[in-house]
Design an enzyme around this catalytic site. Structure first.
Site, PDB file in Angstrom:
ATOM      1  N   VAL A  87     -22.804  -7.468   2.592  1.00  0.00           N
ATOM      2  CA  VAL A  87     -21.861  -6.771   1.713  1.00  0.00           C
ATOM      3  C   VAL A  87     -21.993  -7.226   0.258  1.00  0.00           C
ATOM      4  O   VAL A  87     -22.081  -6.407  -0.661  1.00  0.00           O
ATOM      5  CB  VAL A  87     -20.419  -7.035   2.194  1.00  0.00           C
ATOM      6  CG1 VAL A  87     -19.453  -6.132   1.477  1.00  0.00           C
ATOM      7  CG2 VAL A  87     -20.311  -6.835   3.677  1.00  0.00           C
ATOM      8  N   HIS A 141      -6.418  21.524   1.356  1.00  0.00           N
ATOM      9  CA  HIS A 141      -7.707  22.017   0.859  1.00  0.00           C
ATOM     10  C   HIS A 141      -7.605  22.172  -0.652  1.00  0.00           C
ATOM     11  O   HIS A 141      -6.601  22.678  -1.139  1.00  0.00           O
ATOM     12  CB  HIS A 141      -8.021  23.374   1.489  1.00  0.00           C
ATOM     13  CG  HIS A 141      -9.274  23.987   0.938  1.00  0.00           C
ATOM     14  ND1 HIS A 141     -10.533  23.531   1.289  1.00  0.00           N
ATOM     15  CD2 HIS A 141      -9.462  24.980   0.028  1.00  0.00           C
ATOM     16  CE1 HIS A 141     -11.444  24.244   0.629  1.00  0.00           C
ATOM     17  NE2 HIS A 141     -10.809  25.124  -0.152  1.00  0.00           N
ATOM     18  N   GLY A 160      -4.257 -16.224  -6.149  1.00  0.00           N
ATOM     19  CA  GLY A 160      -5.075 -15.063  -5.789  1.00  0.00           C
ATOM     20  C   GLY A 160      -6.387 -15.401  -5.090  1.00  0.00           C
ATOM     21  O   GLY A 160      -7.059 -14.515  -4.569  1.00  0.00           O
ATOM     22  N   GLY A 161      -6.767 -16.695  -5.102  1.00  0.00           N
ATOM     23  CA  GLY A 161      -7.941 -17.112  -4.329  1.00  0.00           C
ATOM     24  C   GLY A 161      -9.244 -16.467  -4.772  1.00  0.00           C
ATOM     25  O   GLY A 161      -9.366 -15.953  -5.888  1.00  0.00           O
ATOM     26  N   ALA A 199     -29.051  -8.835   2.627  1.00  0.00           N
ATOM     27  CA  ALA A 199     -28.601  -7.444   2.465  1.00  0.00           C
ATOM     28  C   ALA A 199     -27.269  -7.226   3.167  1.00  0.00           C
ATOM     29  O   ALA A 199     -27.079  -6.279   3.921  1.00  0.00           O
ATOM     30  CB  ALA A 199     -29.654  -6.481   3.005  1.00  0.00           C
ATOM     31  N   LYS A 254     -14.904  -5.174  -8.057  1.00  0.00           N
ATOM     32  CA  LYS A 254     -14.527  -3.758  -8.140  1.00  0.00           C
ATOM     33  C   LYS A 254     -14.454  -3.295  -9.592  1.00  0.00           C
ATOM     34  O   LYS A 254     -14.755  -2.147  -9.910  1.00  0.00           O
ATOM     35  CB  LYS A 254     -13.204  -3.493  -7.429  1.00  0.00           C
ATOM     36  CG  LYS A 254     -13.396  -2.966  -6.028  1.00  0.00           C
ATOM     37  CD  LYS A 254     -13.755  -4.008  -4.991  1.00  0.00           C
ATOM     38  CE  LYS A 254     -15.161  -4.222  -4.632  1.00  0.00           C
ATOM     39  NZ  LYS A 254     -15.380  -5.310  -3.682  1.00  0.00           N
ATOM     40  N   GLY A 264      -5.068 -25.187  -6.232  1.00  0.00           N
ATOM     41  CA  GLY A 264      -5.588 -26.053  -7.295  1.00  0.00           C
ATOM     42  C   GLY A 264      -6.522 -25.410  -8.301  1.00  0.00           C
ATOM     43  O   GLY A 264      -6.938 -26.073  -9.255  1.00  0.00           O
ATOM     44  N   ARG A 317     -20.777 -16.645   3.995  1.00  0.00           N
ATOM     45  CA  ARG A 317     -19.803 -17.619   3.507  1.00  0.00           C
ATOM     46  C   ARG A 317     -19.404 -18.543   4.650  1.00  0.00           C
ATOM     47  O   ARG A 317     -19.590 -18.206   5.814  1.00  0.00           O
ATOM     48  CB  ARG A 317     -18.572 -16.900   2.937  1.00  0.00           C
ATOM     49  CG  ARG A 317     -18.894 -16.020   1.731  1.00  0.00           C
ATOM     50  CD  ARG A 317     -17.653 -15.317   1.194  1.00  0.00           C
ATOM     51  NE  ARG A 317     -16.636 -16.219   0.707  1.00  0.00           N
ATOM     52  CZ  ARG A 317     -16.601 -16.734  -0.525  1.00  0.00           C
ATOM     53  NH1 ARG A 317     -17.517 -16.412  -1.408  1.00  0.00           N
ATOM     54  NH2 ARG A 317     -15.639 -17.558  -0.885  1.00  0.00           N
ATOM     55  N   GLU A 332     -34.172  -9.450   2.946  1.00  0.00           N
ATOM     56  CA  GLU A 332     -33.264  -9.614   4.090  1.00  0.00           C
ATOM     57  C   GLU A 332     -34.040 -10.131   5.300  1.00  0.00           C
ATOM     58  O   GLU A 332     -35.104  -9.633   5.634  1.00  0.00           O
ATOM     59  CB  GLU A 332     -32.590  -8.265   4.386  1.00  0.00           C
ATOM     60  CG  GLU A 332     -31.928  -8.124   5.758  1.00  0.00           C
ATOM     61  CD  GLU A 332     -30.812  -9.131   6.028  1.00  0.00           C
ATOM     62  OE1 GLU A 332     -29.971  -9.355   5.138  1.00  0.00           O
ATOM     63  OE2 GLU A 332     -30.803  -9.703   7.137  1.00  0.00           O
TER      64      GLU A 332
HETATM   65  P1  NAI Z   1     -23.181 -11.274   5.120  1.00  0.00           P
HETATM   66  O1  NAI Z   1     -23.002 -12.145   6.296  1.00  0.00           O
HETATM   67  O2  NAI Z   1     -22.494  -9.959   5.055  1.00  0.00           O
HETATM   68  O3  NAI Z   1     -24.754 -10.998   4.897  1.00  0.00           O
HETATM   69  C1  NAI Z   1     -25.669 -12.036   4.725  1.00  0.00           C
HETATM   70  C2  NAI Z   1     -27.082 -11.526   4.998  1.00  0.00           C
HETATM   71  O4  NAI Z   1     -28.024 -12.520   4.607  1.00  0.00           O
HETATM   72  C3  NAI Z   1     -27.339 -11.219   6.451  1.00  0.00           C
HETATM   73  O5  NAI Z   1     -27.791  -9.895   6.570  1.00  0.00           O
HETATM   74  C4  NAI Z   1     -28.421 -12.256   6.845  1.00  0.00           C
HETATM   75  O6  NAI Z   1     -29.308 -11.769   7.823  1.00  0.00           O
HETATM   76  C5  NAI Z   1     -29.111 -12.510   5.518  1.00  0.00           C
HETATM   77  N1  NAI Z   1     -29.846 -13.796   5.427  1.00  0.00           N
HETATM   78  C6  NAI Z   1     -29.448 -15.005   5.853  1.00  0.00           C
HETATM   79  N2  NAI Z   1     -30.392 -15.948   5.590  1.00  0.00           N
HETATM   80  C7  NAI Z   1     -31.408 -15.329   4.940  1.00  0.00           C
HETATM   81  C8  NAI Z   1     -32.670 -15.762   4.383  1.00  0.00           C
HETATM   82  N3  NAI Z   1     -33.083 -17.027   4.421  1.00  0.00           N
HETATM   83  N4  NAI Z   1     -33.473 -14.837   3.805  1.00  0.00           N
HETATM   84  C9  NAI Z   1     -33.097 -13.541   3.745  1.00  0.00           C
HETATM   85  N5  NAI Z   1     -31.916 -13.085   4.252  1.00  0.00           N
HETATM   86  C10 NAI Z   1     -31.069 -13.961   4.834  1.00  0.00           C
HETATM   87  O7  NAI Z   1     -22.780 -12.205   3.891  1.00  0.00           O
HETATM   88  P2  NAI Z   1     -22.348 -11.895   2.394  1.00  0.00           P
HETATM   89  O8  NAI Z   1     -22.831 -10.565   1.927  1.00  0.00           O
HETATM   90  O9  NAI Z   1     -22.743 -13.106   1.644  1.00  0.00           O
HETATM   91  O10 NAI Z   1     -20.768 -11.804   2.506  1.00  0.00           O
HETATM   92  C11 NAI Z   1     -20.013 -12.936   2.902  1.00  0.00           C
HETATM   93  C12 NAI Z   1     -18.672 -12.548   3.450  1.00  0.00           C
HETATM   94  O11 NAI Z   1     -17.851 -11.983   2.448  1.00  0.00           O
HETATM   95  C13 NAI Z   1     -18.781 -11.538   4.567  1.00  0.00           C
HETATM   96  O12 NAI Z   1     -18.019 -12.014   5.633  1.00  0.00           O
HETATM   97  C14 NAI Z   1     -18.181 -10.303   3.996  1.00  0.00           C
HETATM   98  O13 NAI Z   1     -17.462  -9.580   4.986  1.00  0.00           O
HETATM   99  C15 NAI Z   1     -17.239 -10.809   2.915  1.00  0.00           C
HETATM  100  N6  NAI Z   1     -17.169  -9.831   1.834  1.00  0.00           N
HETATM  101  C16 NAI Z   1     -16.575  -8.640   2.074  1.00  0.00           C
HETATM  102  C17 NAI Z   1     -16.544  -7.671   1.108  1.00  0.00           C
HETATM  103  C18 NAI Z   1     -15.933  -6.359   1.427  1.00  0.00           C
HETATM  104  O14 NAI Z   1     -15.245  -6.263   2.418  1.00  0.00           O
HETATM  105  N7  NAI Z   1     -16.173  -5.322   0.643  1.00  0.00           N
HETATM  106  C19 NAI Z   1     -17.138  -7.883  -0.214  1.00  0.00           C
HETATM  107  C20 NAI Z   1     -17.764  -9.141  -0.341  1.00  0.00           C
HETATM  108  C21 NAI Z   1     -17.759 -10.082   0.649  1.00  0.00           C
END
Ligand code: NAI
Length: 465
Positions: free
Chosen positions: A183, A444, A39-40, A181, A51, A34, A272, A203
């Protein structure tokens, strides 16, 4: 007779890949999506646009950094509107590409929001046409995830943004506070830092990127700090107040003291959660956990006959490629084949500079299991290609079983780590030993040689160390 063999709800990497594979396997397939584009999150407001901005901001920082050392004299300036239109253009091309693939594979895209009305029944609310009622033998839920909220933080996607608004800022903020802090916080924080923003990451835990190999985490934090990101660790954000500037209030966990900091933009990146609003799952009797995760068995079946779930909406890491693999596997399962995902070999990558990539188990996990393992490490500083590229920060680390030499985990922080990791993914799929990589000829001069040397370090030793 049902209208379709399969209706997939959600057109992200899980859903669209599932729809295409099912069509290739001879099914009549529809995909309900929707947001007006396929591509979500990944293609529209996640992986791809981030990227694009990471690439552009990396080149800008290179131009300000190493260009002069290489004899390239340039004084770059930023046209943010143009950079954003480059980002949007990439997204349009790729989402259009998925629509093309649907046509090619005869998958019907139903442009609207789907609701499960019961086993085999889906209604769709569309923006333009009358609502539709469709029937299908099978339904796959692939509705993905949305940013988690934080009490006291009111997201407006202008000044207080999630990753969605953090990708579309029209000007470069002077000061940004990133909450979390993980991803998203580090990737987007890097983008704006490189473009000149002062970035402070707050963090909750005492380390960045929790869950990653600890040695990599520590090195990563040092490198990002050198790049100018400021970290406030062990601090829980309590609220963001909106005035002419934003005031972020946080509590230091170790002594319960309170602090605040001002910012022009706040990026909320605290994780998320599965997206199931309006899907009718409760009415349809589909079981979910307290946190809204759709429960499935090992074949991605929910408790309701004919309804399956894949990707971010169900258990496991919220990664596009994990969802894609589940999409293929569930299509194959529905077609009567043996769909399979090896959850032990799902790489994860953080697209900062340097990149961070890992697959398999961390040292901490192995230690907790009590497994005897050996470590082979090789720094990029000793890799000729990395040196020529000014990309010597970081290392490759291979963890192998002490007795059998079987590769158990690989953790890389360094240039192109997100590409380099895959030779080990293939190796691990084949149950390889570190010696298998060590004895494989590597061209190499390549960065891949560092990966081989790390494998050698598990045996008789790396050559260039
Ligand atoms: P995340 O779960 O990686 O990190 C969230 C961080 O927020 C945690 O370190 C947590 O301790 C901290 N946090 C939580 N509540 C807080 C507070 N009140 N005050 C301060 N810090 C707090 O979540 P993120 O970065 O939002 O990513 C969400 C999802 O998206 C992940 O599952 C990730 O794998 C995926 N994602 C993957 C990417 C990739 O593979 N390159 C790129 C972007 C997202």
């Amino acid at each position: 007779m049902a209208d379709y063999d399969l209706i997939v709800i959600g057109g992200g990497p899980g859903g669209y890949v599932c729809a295409i594979r099912a069509a290739q396997l001879g099914m009549k397939v529809a995909c309900v999506e929707g947001r007006g584009a396929l591509g979500g999150t990944c293609l529209n407001v996640g992986c791809i646009p981030s990227k694009a901005l990471l690439h552009a901001s990396h080149l800008y920082s290179e131009a300000n950094g190493h260009f002069a050392e290489m004899g390239i004299m340039a004084q770059p300036t930023i046209d943010m509107i143009k950079m954003q239109s480059y980002r949007a253009g990439q997204v349009d091309q790729l989402t259009g590409g998925v629509a093309f693939l649907f046509k090619k594979n005869k998958v019907d895209w139903i442009d609207g929001w789907g609701k499960i009305e019961g086993p085999g029944k889906v209604s769709v609310k569309t923006a333009v046409d009358a609502d539709k009622s469709l029937t299908a033998k099978h339904i796959v839920i692939a509705t993905g995830s949305e940013p988690a909220s934080l009490p006291g933080v009111d997201v407006d996607e202008q000044r207080v943004v999630t990753s969605t608004g953090g990708l579309t800022l029209k000007s470069i903020p002077k000061k940004m506070v990133v909450i979390g802090a993980g991803v998203i916080g580090l990737e987007l924080g890097s983008v704006w830092r490189r473009l000149g923003t002062e970035v402070q990451v707050i963090e909750y835990l005492d380390q960045i990127t929790p869950g990653m190999d600890l040695e990599v985490c520590k090195t990563f934090e040092k490198i990002l700090t050198k790049q100018g990101l400021q970290f406030t660790l062990g601090a829980a954000v309590q609220s963001v107040e909106k005035g002419s500037r934003l005031t972020v209030r946080y509590k230091n966990r170790k002594d319960e003291t309170e602090d605040s900091v001002e910012a022009d933009v706040v990026l909320l990146a605290t994780g998320r959660k599965p997206y199931t609003a309006g899907l009718g799952l409760e009415e349809a009797g589909v079981k979910m956990t307290d946190r809204g995760v759709v429960e499935t068995d090992a074949g991605w079946r929910t408790n309701v006959d004919g309804i399956y779930a894949i990707g971010d909406v169900t258990t496991g890491p919220m990664l596009a490629h994990k969802a894609e693999d589940e999409g293929v596997a569930v299509a194959e399962t529905i077609a009567g084949q043996h769909g399979h995902v090896n959850y032990g070999v799902i790489p994860s990558v953080i697209y900062t500079d340097p990149e961070v990539a890992s697959v398999g188990q961390t040292e901490e996990q192995l230690a907790e299991e009590g497994r005897a393992y050996k470590v082979g490490k090789f720094p990029f500083l000793a890799n000729g290609r990395a040196k020529a590229h000014f990309a010597t920060d970081g290392f490759a680390k291979v963890l192998a079983d002490k007795e059998t030499d079987r590769i158990l985990g690989v953790h890389v922080i360094g240039p192109s780590a997100g590409e380099l990791i895959h030779e080990y993914c293939v190796a691990m799929e084949f149950g390889a030993a570190a010696e298998d990589i060590a004895r494989t000829c590597h061209a190499h001069p390549t960065l891949s040689e560092a990966m081989r040397e790390a494998a050698m370090a598990c045996g008789d030793g790396a050559i260039h160390m």
